[in-house]
Design a protein around this motif. Structure first.
Motif, PDB file in Angstrom:
ATOM      1  N   SER A  78      15.222  42.680 101.793  1.00 15.38           N
ATOM      2  CA  SER A  78      15.019  44.286 102.214  1.00 15.38           C
ATOM      3  C   SER A  78      13.954  44.685 103.230  1.00 15.38           C
ATOM      4  O   SER A  78      12.726  43.929 103.130  1.00 15.38           O
ATOM      5  CB  SER A  78      15.070  45.232 101.004  1.00 15.38           C
ATOM      6  N   ARG A  79      14.236  45.459 104.068  1.00 10.94           N
ATOM      7  CA  ARG A  79      13.227  45.977 104.821  1.00 10.94           C
ATOM      8  C   ARG A  79      13.614  47.455 105.314  1.00 10.94           C
ATOM      9  O   ARG A  79      14.721  47.956 105.305  1.00 10.94           O
ATOM     10  CB  ARG A  79      13.115  45.165 106.010  1.00 10.94           C
ATOM     11  N   PRO A  80      12.384  48.176 105.605  1.00  9.51           N
ATOM     12  CA  PRO A  80      12.447  49.600 105.919  1.00  9.51           C
ATOM     13  C   PRO A  80      13.093  49.532 107.376  1.00  9.51           C
ATOM     14  O   PRO A  80      12.789  48.809 108.570  1.00  9.51           O
ATOM     15  CB  PRO A  80      11.258  50.321 105.872  1.00  9.51           C
ATOM     16  N   MET A  81      14.094  50.895 107.431  1.00  7.66           N
ATOM     17  CA  MET A  81      14.520  50.973 108.823  1.00  7.66           C
ATOM     18  C   MET A  81      15.060  52.306 108.825  1.00  7.66           C
ATOM     19  O   MET A  81      15.134  53.099 107.907  1.00  7.66           O
ATOM     20  CB  MET A  81      16.214  50.125 109.081  1.00  7.66           C
ATOM     21  N   GLY A  82      15.083  52.794 110.314  1.00  6.21           N
ATOM     22  CA  GLY A  82      15.015  54.188 110.684  1.00  6.21           C
ATOM     23  C   GLY A  82      16.622  54.382 111.168  1.00  6.21           C
ATOM     24  O   GLY A  82      17.123  53.686 112.031  1.00  6.21           O
ATOM     25  N   LEU A  83      17.168  55.326 110.356  1.00  7.70           N
ATOM     26  CA  LEU A  83      18.700  55.596 110.553  1.00  7.70           C
ATOM     27  C   LEU A  83      18.687  56.405 111.874  1.00  7.70           C
ATOM     28  O   LEU A  83      17.999  57.184 112.416  1.00  7.70           O
ATOM     29  CB  LEU A  83      19.306  56.569 109.668  1.00  7.70           C
ATOM     30  N   GLN A  84      19.634  55.857 113.052  1.00 11.43           N
ATOM     31  CA  GLN A  84      20.002  56.244 114.339  1.00 11.43           C
ATOM     32  C   GLN A  84      20.834  57.316 114.272  1.00 11.43           C
ATOM     33  O   GLN A  84      21.007  58.278 114.721  1.00 11.43           O
ATOM     34  CB  GLN A  84      20.288  55.308 115.256  1.00 11.43           C
ATOM     35  N   GLU A  85      22.003  57.152 113.485  1.00 15.56           N
ATOM     36  CA  GLU A  85      22.998  58.244 113.581  1.00 15.56           C
ATOM     37  C   GLU A  85      23.832  57.767 112.446  1.00 15.56           C
ATOM     38  O   GLU A  85      24.023  56.519 111.970  1.00 15.56           O
ATOM     39  CB  GLU A  85      23.980  58.021 115.090  1.00 15.56           C
ATOM     40  N   ALA A  86      24.333  59.017 111.730  1.00 17.07           N
ATOM     41  CA  ALA A  86      25.411  58.787 110.637  1.00 17.07           C
ATOM     42  C   ALA A  86      26.566  59.567 110.956  1.00 17.07           C
ATOM     43  O   ALA A  86      26.398  60.985 111.029  1.00 17.07           O
ATOM     44  CB  ALA A  86      24.873  59.404 109.297  1.00 17.07           C
ATOM     45  N   GLU A  87      27.483  58.948 111.569  1.00 18.89           N
ATOM     46  CA  GLU A  87      28.927  59.683 111.850  1.00 18.89           C
ATOM     47  C   GLU A  87      29.534  60.255 110.712  1.00 18.89           C
ATOM     48  O   GLU A  87      29.554  59.614 109.565  1.00 18.89           O
ATOM     49  CB  GLU A  87      29.647  58.896 112.681  1.00 18.89           C
ATOM     50  N   PHE A  88      30.410  61.098 110.856  1.00 18.73           N
ATOM     51  CA  PHE A  88      31.223  61.667 109.774  1.00 18.73           C
ATOM     52  C   PHE A  88      32.219  60.425 109.158  1.00 18.73           C
ATOM     53  O   PHE A  88      32.811  60.398 108.067  1.00 18.73           O
ATOM     54  CB  PHE A  88      31.855  63.036 110.068  1.00 18.73           C
ATOM     55  N   ASP A  89      32.452  59.610 110.157  1.00 18.11           N
ATOM     56  CA  ASP A  89      33.604  58.267 109.549  1.00 18.11           C
ATOM     57  C   ASP A  89      32.592  57.507 108.833  1.00 18.11           C
ATOM     58  O   ASP A  89      33.120  56.756 108.234  1.00 18.11           O
ATOM     59  CB  ASP A  89      34.108  57.709 110.752  1.00 18.11           C
ATOM     60  N   GLY A  90      31.305  57.663 108.731  1.00 16.87           N
ATOM     61  CA  GLY A  90      30.339  56.828 107.804  1.00 16.87           C
ATOM     62  C   GLY A  90      29.586  55.792 108.319  1.00 16.87           C
ATOM     63  O   GLY A  90      28.894  55.097 107.708  1.00 16.87           O
ATOM     64  N   ASN A  91      29.756  55.434 109.637  1.00 13.29           N
ATOM     65  CA  ASN A  91      29.122  54.321 110.294  1.00 13.29           C
ATOM     66  C   ASN A  91      27.728  54.586 110.643  1.00 13.29           C
ATOM     67  O   ASN A  91      27.478  55.908 110.783  1.00 13.29           O
ATOM     68  CB  ASN A  91      29.742  53.849 111.584  1.00 13.29           C
ATOM     69  N   LEU A  92      26.814  53.778 110.098  1.00 21.04           N
ATOM     70  CA  LEU A  92      25.297  53.964 110.286  1.00 21.04           C
ATOM     71  C   LEU A  92      25.171  52.959 111.625  1.00 21.04           C
ATOM     72  O   LEU A  92      25.301  51.875 111.447  1.00 21.04           O
ATOM     73  CB  LEU A  92      24.732  53.557 109.199  1.00 21.04           C
ATOM     74  N   TRP A  93      24.021  53.415 112.097  1.00 20.11           N
ATOM     75  CA  TRP A  93      23.542  52.481 113.509  1.00 20.11           C
ATOM     76  C   TRP A  93      21.867  52.478 113.523  1.00 20.11           C
ATOM     77  O   TRP A  93      21.334  53.290 113.102  1.00 20.11           O
ATOM     78  CB  TRP A  93      24.041  53.552 114.712  1.00 20.11           C
ATOM     79  N   PHE A  94      21.478  51.362 113.860  1.00 19.60           N
ATOM     80  CA  PHE A  94      19.971  50.730 113.742  1.00 19.60           C
ATOM     81  C   PHE A  94      19.935  50.129 114.842  1.00 19.60           C
ATOM     82  O   PHE A  94      20.701  49.354 115.292  1.00 19.60           O
ATOM     83  CB  PHE A  94      19.751  50.109 112.414  1.00 19.60           C
ATOM     84  N   PHE A  95      18.776  50.372 115.542  1.00 14.16           N
ATOM     85  CA  PHE A  95      18.125  49.446 116.673  1.00 14.16           C
ATOM     86  C   PHE A  95      17.690  48.126 116.016  1.00 14.16           C
ATOM     87  O   PHE A  95      16.965  48.252 114.905  1.00 14.16           O
ATOM     88  CB  PHE A  95      17.185  49.957 117.529  1.00 14.16           C
ATOM     89  N   ALA A  96      17.938  46.873 116.634  1.00 12.02           N
ATOM     90  CA  ALA A  96      17.215  45.746 116.255  1.00 12.02           C
ATOM     91  C   ALA A  96      16.998  44.851 117.379  1.00 12.02           C
ATOM     92  O   ALA A  96      17.463  44.992 118.632  1.00 12.02           O
ATOM     93  CB  ALA A  96      18.039  44.918 115.103  1.00 12.02           C
ATOM     94  N   ALA A  97      16.283  43.702 117.005  1.00 10.75           N
ATOM     95  CA  ALA A  97      16.056  42.663 118.056  1.00 10.75           C
ATOM     96  C   ALA A  97      16.985  41.661 117.757  1.00 10.75           C
ATOM     97  O   ALA A  97      17.142  41.082 116.704  1.00 10.75           O
ATOM     98  CB  ALA A  97      14.573  42.054 118.298  1.00 10.75           C
ATOM     99  N   THR A  98      17.813  41.044 118.944  1.00  6.17           N
ATOM    100  CA  THR A  98      18.621  39.983 118.601  1.00  6.17           C
ATOM    101  C   THR A  98      18.025  38.725 118.029  1.00  6.17           C
ATOM    102  O   THR A  98      18.902  37.772 117.303  1.00  6.17           O
ATOM    103  CB  THR A  98      19.446  39.549 120.019  1.00  6.17           C
ATOM    104  N   ASP A  99      17.019  38.282 118.137  1.00 13.26           N
ATOM    105  CA  ASP A  99      16.065  37.225 117.640  1.00 13.26           C
ATOM    106  C   ASP A  99      15.542  37.413 116.117  1.00 13.26           C
ATOM    107  O   ASP A  99      14.815  36.541 115.585  1.00 13.26           O
ATOM    108  CB  ASP A  99      15.215  36.621 118.395  1.00 13.26           C
ATOM    109  N   SER A 100      15.620  38.567 115.529  1.00 10.82           N
ATOM    110  CA  SER A 100      15.266  38.886 114.305  1.00 10.82           C
ATOM    111  C   SER A 100      16.132  38.338 113.266  1.00 10.82           C
ATOM    112  O   SER A 100      17.221  37.917 113.163  1.00 10.82           O
ATOM    113  CB  SER A 100      15.167  40.485 113.895  1.00 10.82           C
ATOM    114  N   ALA A 101      15.261  38.040 112.123  1.00 10.33           N
ATOM    115  CA  ALA A 101      15.952  37.560 110.751  1.00 10.33           C
ATOM    116  C   ALA A 101      17.071  38.340 110.188  1.00 10.33           C
ATOM    117  O   ALA A 101      18.085  37.810 110.023  1.00 10.33           O
ATOM    118  CB  ALA A 101      14.681  37.480 109.801  1.00 10.33           C
ATOM    119  N   LYS A 102      17.089  39.764 110.542  1.00  6.31           N
ATOM    120  CA  LYS A 102      18.112  40.451 109.957  1.00  6.31           C
ATOM    121  C   LYS A 102      19.473  40.204 110.799  1.00  6.31           C
ATOM    122  O   LYS A 102      20.382  40.022 109.986  1.00  6.31           O
ATOM    123  CB  LYS A 102      17.753  41.813 109.784  1.00  6.31           C
ATOM    124  N   ILE A 103      19.220  40.077 111.953  1.00  6.04           N
ATOM    125  CA  ILE A 103      20.476  39.727 112.878  1.00  6.04           C
ATOM    126  C   ILE A 103      21.133  38.365 112.571  1.00  6.04           C
ATOM    127  O   ILE A 103      22.191  38.241 112.354  1.00  6.04           O
ATOM    128  CB  ILE A 103      20.211  39.770 114.177  1.00  6.04           C
TER     129      ILE A 103
END
Length: 167
Positions: free
Chosen positions: A38-63
């Motif tokens: 687990s790691r902290p993330m800042g939510l970018q957008e929560a659409e009413f359809d429920g999709n959540l968006w986060f920025f990340a680096a392509t070479d990160s462990a989470k990706i």
């Protein structure tokens, strides 16, 4: 004041409201060794359809982790408002320049110094399959009093609103 949902759509709207108010969450992925990470993330957008968006680096462990196992959990806690949300879903790397421009916030330059032109910048899209939330509106003192009363009487506290939502 509790906003008891009357339908699945209402419950989904309530989840959206609660996560927008919390904004910071813990994104949990499964590491390549099978352990939860687990790691902290800042939510970018929560659409009413429920999709959540986060920025990340392509070479990160989470990706790397979500490429192997896209099942994730996103947990929000908003102690100010006495609310919590646990959302399970599927995460995908979903970079789209136009979407990134819509979601960009100048605070993100701390992690992505070249802004939208940062090499390896990508987006994570989490599509939920289910969510649970707990919403115990009221002051801390009222909630503590309720817990103390429950301990003395042996009856459970009135923990506020708890709902499970399917997407």
């Amino acid at each position: 004041m509790s906003q008891q949902p009357t339908s699945t759509a209402d419950a989904r709207r309530r989840v959206t409201e609660l996560i927008r108010e919390a904004r910071i969450c813990m994104l949990t992925t499964t590491g390549v060794d099978g352990h939860l990470v687990s790691r902290p993330m800042g939510l970018q957008e929560a659409e009413f359809d429920g999709n959540l968006w986060f920025f990340a680096a392509t070479d990160s462990a989470k990706i790397r982790q979500l490429r192997v196992n896209p099942e994730v959990n996103v947990a929000f806690s908003d102690p100010r408002n006495h609310s919590w949300v646990s959302l399970s879903g599927t995460a995908t790397e979903a970079y789209d320049r136009q979407r990134a421009e819509q979601l960009w916030n100048p605070m993100l330059k701390a992690w992505f110094p070249d802004g939208l032109d940062t090499p390896g910048l990508t987006l994570i899209k989490v599509h939920p399959s289910s969510a649970e939330y707990w919403d115990a509106p009221g002051s801390t003192m009222v909630n503590l009093f309720d817990i103390a009363r429950a301990a003395v009487t042996g009856r459970g506290p009135k923990a506020g609103e708890h709902e499970s939502v399917s997407y």
